[in-house]
Motif scaffolding. Structure first.
Motif, PDB file in Angstrom:
ATOM      1  N   GLU A 206      -8.121  -3.759 -18.488  1.00  0.00           N
ATOM      2  CA  GLU A 206      -8.981  -4.440 -19.463  1.00  0.00           C
ATOM      3  C   GLU A 206     -10.002  -5.303 -18.741  1.00  0.00           C
ATOM      4  N   THR A 207     -11.260  -4.970 -18.895  1.00  0.00           N
ATOM      5  CA  THR A 207     -12.337  -5.806 -18.348  1.00  0.00           C
ATOM      6  C   THR A 207     -13.640  -5.458 -19.040  1.00  0.00           C
ATOM      7  N   ARG A 208     -14.531  -6.459 -19.133  1.00  0.00           N
ATOM      8  CA  ARG A 208     -15.858  -6.187 -19.699  1.00  0.00           C
ATOM      9  C   ARG A 208     -16.731  -5.434 -18.694  1.00  0.00           C
ATOM     10  N   ALA A 209     -16.320  -5.396 -17.435  1.00  0.00           N
ATOM     11  CA  ALA A 209     -17.038  -4.578 -16.449  1.00  0.00           C
ATOM     12  C   ALA A 209     -16.528  -3.141 -16.628  1.00  0.00           C
ATOM     13  N   THR A 210     -17.033  -2.473 -17.676  1.00  0.00           N
ATOM     14  CA  THR A 210     -16.402  -1.220 -18.121  1.00  0.00           C
ATOM     15  C   THR A 210     -16.436  -0.115 -17.061  1.00  0.00           C
ATOM     16  N   ALA A 211     -17.373  -0.180 -16.133  1.00  0.00           N
ATOM     17  CA  ALA A 211     -17.456   0.865 -15.095  1.00  0.00           C
ATOM     18  C   ALA A 211     -16.178   0.923 -14.265  1.00  0.00           C
ATOM     19  N   ILE A 212     -15.506  -0.219 -14.114  1.00  0.00           N
ATOM     20  CA  ILE A 212     -14.298  -0.249 -13.279  1.00  0.00           C
ATOM     21  C   ILE A 212     -13.048  -0.537 -14.123  1.00  0.00           C
ATOM     22  N   ARG A 213     -13.113  -0.159 -15.391  1.00  0.00           N
ATOM     23  CA  ARG A 213     -11.960  -0.338 -16.286  1.00  0.00           C
ATOM     24  C   ARG A 213     -11.013   0.843 -16.066  1.00  0.00           C
ATOM     25  N   ILE A 214     -10.303   0.812 -14.965  1.00  0.00           N
ATOM     26  CA  ILE A 214      -9.479   1.937 -14.513  1.00  0.00           C
ATOM     27  C   ILE A 214      -8.132   1.386 -14.039  1.00  0.00           C
ATOM     28  N   GLY A 215      -7.033   1.976 -14.509  1.00  0.00           N
ATOM     29  CA  GLY A 215      -5.725   1.429 -14.162  1.00  0.00           C
ATOM     30  C   GLY A 215      -4.909   2.320 -13.244  1.00  0.00           C
ATOM     31  N   ASN A 216      -5.426   3.536 -12.993  1.00  0.00           N
ATOM     32  CA  ASN A 216      -4.642   4.511 -12.242  1.00  0.00           C
ATOM     33  C   ASN A 216      -5.569   5.229 -11.250  1.00  0.00           C
ATOM     34  N   PRO A 217      -6.109   4.478 -10.283  1.00  0.00           N
ATOM     35  CA  PRO A 217      -7.179   5.033  -9.446  1.00  0.00           C
ATOM     36  C   PRO A 217      -6.743   6.242  -8.621  1.00  0.00           C
ATOM     37  N   ALA A 218      -7.532   7.324  -8.740  1.00  0.00           N
ATOM     38  CA  ALA A 218      -7.147   8.594  -8.110  1.00  0.00           C
ATOM     39  C   ALA A 218      -7.156   8.499  -6.578  1.00  0.00           C
ATOM     40  N   SER A 219      -8.125   7.778  -6.024  1.00  0.00           N
ATOM     41  CA  SER A 219      -8.270   7.786  -4.557  1.00  0.00           C
ATOM     42  C   SER A 219      -7.615   6.574  -3.899  1.00  0.00           C
ATOM     43  N   TRP A 220      -6.552   6.051  -4.500  1.00  0.00           N
ATOM     44  CA  TRP A 220      -5.967   4.809  -3.977  1.00  0.00           C
ATOM     45  C   TRP A 220      -5.457   4.970  -2.549  1.00  0.00           C
ATOM     46  N   GLU A 221      -4.899   6.140  -2.231  1.00  0.00           N
ATOM     47  CA  GLU A 221      -4.352   6.299  -0.864  1.00  0.00           C
ATOM     48  C   GLU A 221      -5.454   6.349   0.183  1.00  0.00           C
ATOM     49  N   LYS A 222      -6.560   7.017  -0.188  1.00  0.00           N
ATOM     50  CA  LYS A 222      -7.696   7.043   0.731  1.00  0.00           C
ATOM     51  C   LYS A 222      -8.207   5.621   0.959  1.00  0.00           C
ATOM     52  N   ALA A 223      -8.273   4.844  -0.129  1.00  0.00           N
ATOM     53  CA  ALA A 223      -8.798   3.476  -0.028  1.00  0.00           C
ATOM     54  C   ALA A 223      -7.875   2.600   0.827  1.00  0.00           C
ATOM     55  N   VAL A 224      -6.572   2.734   0.643  1.00  0.00           N
ATOM     56  CA  VAL A 224      -5.622   1.949   1.443  1.00  0.00           C
ATOM     57  C   VAL A 224      -5.848   2.250   2.924  1.00  0.00           C
ATOM     58  N   LYS A 225      -6.013   3.537   3.239  1.00  0.00           N
ATOM     59  CA  LYS A 225      -6.192   3.925   4.649  1.00  0.00           C
ATOM     60  C   LYS A 225      -7.447   3.285   5.252  1.00  0.00           C
ATOM     61  N   VAL A 226      -8.566   3.324   4.519  1.00  0.00           N
ATOM     62  CA  VAL A 226      -9.785   2.785   5.128  1.00  0.00           C
ATOM     63  C   VAL A 226      -9.776   1.254   5.177  1.00  0.00           C
TER      64      VAL A 226
ATOM     65  N   GLY B  53       0.791  -1.228   0.000  1.00  0.00           N
ATOM     66  CA  GLY B  53       0.000   0.000   0.000  1.00  0.00           C
ATOM     67  C   GLY B  53       0.823   1.278   0.000  1.00  0.00           C
ATOM     68  N   LYS B  54       2.130   1.151  -0.244  1.00  0.00           N
ATOM     69  CA  LYS B  54       2.976   2.350  -0.147  1.00  0.00           C
ATOM     70  C   LYS B  54       3.029   3.146  -1.451  1.00  0.00           C
ATOM     71  N   HIS B  55       3.036   2.435  -2.592  1.00  0.00           N
ATOM     72  CA  HIS B  55       3.104   3.129  -3.887  1.00  0.00           C
ATOM     73  C   HIS B  55       2.065   2.537  -4.813  1.00  0.00           C
ATOM     74  N   LEU B  56       1.468   3.396  -5.629  1.00  0.00           N
ATOM     75  CA  LEU B  56       0.470   2.903  -6.568  1.00  0.00           C
ATOM     76  C   LEU B  56       1.130   2.115  -7.700  1.00  0.00           C
ATOM     77  N   VAL B  57       0.634   0.906  -7.927  1.00  0.00           N
ATOM     78  CA  VAL B  57       1.065   0.135  -9.098  1.00  0.00           C
ATOM     79  C   VAL B  57      -0.017   0.343 -10.163  1.00  0.00           C
ATOM     80  N   SER B  58       0.230   1.247 -11.103  1.00  0.00           N
ATOM     81  CA  SER B  58      -0.806   1.491 -12.112  1.00  0.00           C
ATOM     82  C   SER B  58      -0.625   0.510 -13.268  1.00  0.00           C
ATOM     83  N   MET B  59      -1.620   0.401 -14.118  1.00  0.00           N
ATOM     84  CA  MET B  59      -1.619  -0.637 -15.148  1.00  0.00           C
ATOM     85  C   MET B  59      -2.520  -0.239 -16.307  1.00  0.00           C
TER      86      MET B  59
END
Ligand code: F0G
Length: 465
Positions: free
Chosen positions: A321-341, A312-318
């Motif tokens: 690719e997924t058919r669940a297009t709503a979450i087809r995201i490789g560089n999530p903006a709120s990753w640090e907030k999510a790690v904390k919670v 959880g220290k550094h974002l691993v972006s990528m």
């Protein structure tokens, strides 16, 4: 554009000097400010901001529970909103007249009876955010952020989106008398979501890039043009989305479930729910924290890898690719907030395959409930967490269904027609999903043909076995 604490046209929204008590706090360096820049990043260290308000802590929890329940019987639009009903824990606009609402929230908590049998978890529920006015959880956040955009006098609001944010933003902008600018990837977005933005009057740009490219461009745009950004980087969005958890706990009579499971994309929603849980514990509304777990698609698993490979220290972006297009995201903006919670609540983070997503979506559909593919990762993830022993069968589990079944009809049609995995590496494996498919049958328009089909279906009905 410099930060400002006033509500004059074009300024970034901040508290009104006389009445507002909320502040912006940086999640990185902790610095607190009464205003925020256009990009909602800390002026000291560049990290994301969250909203805090010391007045929230002075409330009596029992009185709050009674007040919120009583409001369900009232008819003012501010009380009919399942978000503003919880206004004691939200940033206050200067006047209630500013509030832009479509009566969002107040979504049902369903028992998942068939999925309970499948998973062996008797106390399994779905909080269906897909039953919001524009069909997704985004509306709960949008009512708050659109209100503050209008209060600050913005003419234009803008977002980058995989579809649901844009549909929601366009609707709330239209209701609030603002124009909306939508940046979406060209392709890999459902027509259903795109058509909503068009109908609600958005200026819609399909950019030749993916979601992450759209978001990067938006962040540059808000520094150059007087548009107000309504992505979940905007902390007002997360304040509204927070009420999902307040409402859920109210529906459970303030008895916390053991687990809450959410899909993870840009990671705003998990951050908002986690913030709400920690606040509720602090306010004395709940006696203990549920574990909040985030599930991603295998092909868009930036948070899974971030936790696995860097703790959880550094974002691993990528490249997602997924058919669940709503979450087809490789560089999530709120990753640090999510790690904390995740760390604060002791939750897990898992990934699920495309086959597992399709199966879970069909199972939720077969309950008469339905959801879009991204939401179904929650049920698929639960099965994995059960196998790992992280979730125990005798625990209470809530899945957050984020989007309506009607959000992605192409996916559903392809699934039932047996085309979803055609020509992919999973084609052979997908045969095991056949019992869940209900393809349409084309017949001659005769009574005989329909009766024969009915008899055949009755003989092979798996529910009779
Ligand atoms: N489920 C659905 C249906 C979504 O639309 C999204 C995100 C998520 C889950 C993930 O939520 O980003 O807060 O982690 N959709 C965004 C959009 C990105 O633009 O509509 P998250």
């Amino acid at each position: 554009m410099p930060p400002s604490t006033t509500s004059e046209k074009g300024s970034a929204p901040g508290p009104a000097p006389s009445q507002a008590t909320f502040r912006f706090r940086c999640i990185g360096c902790g610095s607190v400010s009464s205003s925020a820049a256009q990009d909602f990043r800390c002026s000291q260290c560049g990290n994301l901001l969250e909203i805090t308000d010391s007045s929230w802590n002075s409330r009596n929890p029992t009185a709050l529970k009674t007040l919120w329940r009583e409001r369900r019987t009232l008819n003012e639009s501010i009380d009919l909103s399942g978000v503003w009903r919880f206004r004691e824990v939200l940033p206050s606009p200067q006047s209630e007249q500013q509030i832009v609402t479509l009566r969002e929230g107040n979504t049902p908590l369903y028992e998942l009876l068939q999925s309970s049998r499948i998973t062996g978890v008797p106390r399994l529920y779905a909080k269906h955010q897909g039953l919001n006015p524009t069909g997704s959880f985004k509306d709960a956040g949008m009512t708050v952020a659109a209100t503050f955009a209008r209060q600050a006098g913005y003419r234009w609001v803008a977002c980058a989106s995989t579809g649901n944010t844009s549909a929601s933003m366009a609707a709330y902008a239209a209701r609030g008398g603002m124009r909306s600018l939508v940046l979406v990837p060209d392709g890999k977005i459902s027509w259903s979501k795109l058509s909503q933005a068009l109908d609600y009057g958005a200026l819609t740009c399909q950019l030749r890039t993916d979601f992450d490219g759209c978001l990067r461009l938006l962040q540059e745009l808000v520094r150059k043009a007087p548009v107000y950004q309504l992505n979940s980087i905007n902390p007002f969005r997360l304040e509204g989305q927070k009420t999902l958890a307040y409402e859920l706990l109210e529906q459970l009579d303030w008895e916390p479930p053991d687990h809450i499971i959410v899909p993870g994309g840009n990671l705003g929603n998990s951050s908002a729910i986690g913030k709400a849980l920690l606040e509720m514990l602090g306010l004395g509304l709940i006696p203990r924290l549920p574990k909040l777990s985030v599930i991603q698609a295998e092909g868009a698993n930036a948070l899974v890898r971030t936790l696995r490979e860097t703790e959880g220290k550094h974002l691993v972006s990528m490249q997602p690719e997924t058919r669940a297009t709503a979450i087809r995201i490789g560089n999530p903006a709120s990753w640090e907030k999510a790690v904390k919670v995740l760390q604060a609540t002791g939750g897990a983070c898992e990934e699920v395959s495309e086959i597992e997503i399709a199966q879970a979506k069909a199972e939720i559909g077969a309950e008469g409930i339905g959801c879009e593919p991204a939401s179904a990762v929650t049920l698929a993830g639960l099965k994995k967490l059960l196998k790992q022993g992280f979730v125990k069968p005798d625990e209470t589990v809530v899945l957050v269904l984020t989007g309506n079944l009607l959000k992605d009809p192409d996916y559903t049609m392809e699934f039932h027609r047996g085309d979803l995995f055609k020509g992919t590496a999973q084609e052979d494996q997908s045969a095991k999903l056949n019992p869940l498919r209900h393809p349409p049958v084309v017949l001659d328009a005769t009574l005989d043909a329909v009766i024969k089909t009915l008899e055949q279906a009755d003989k092979s009905d798996p529910t009779l076995e």
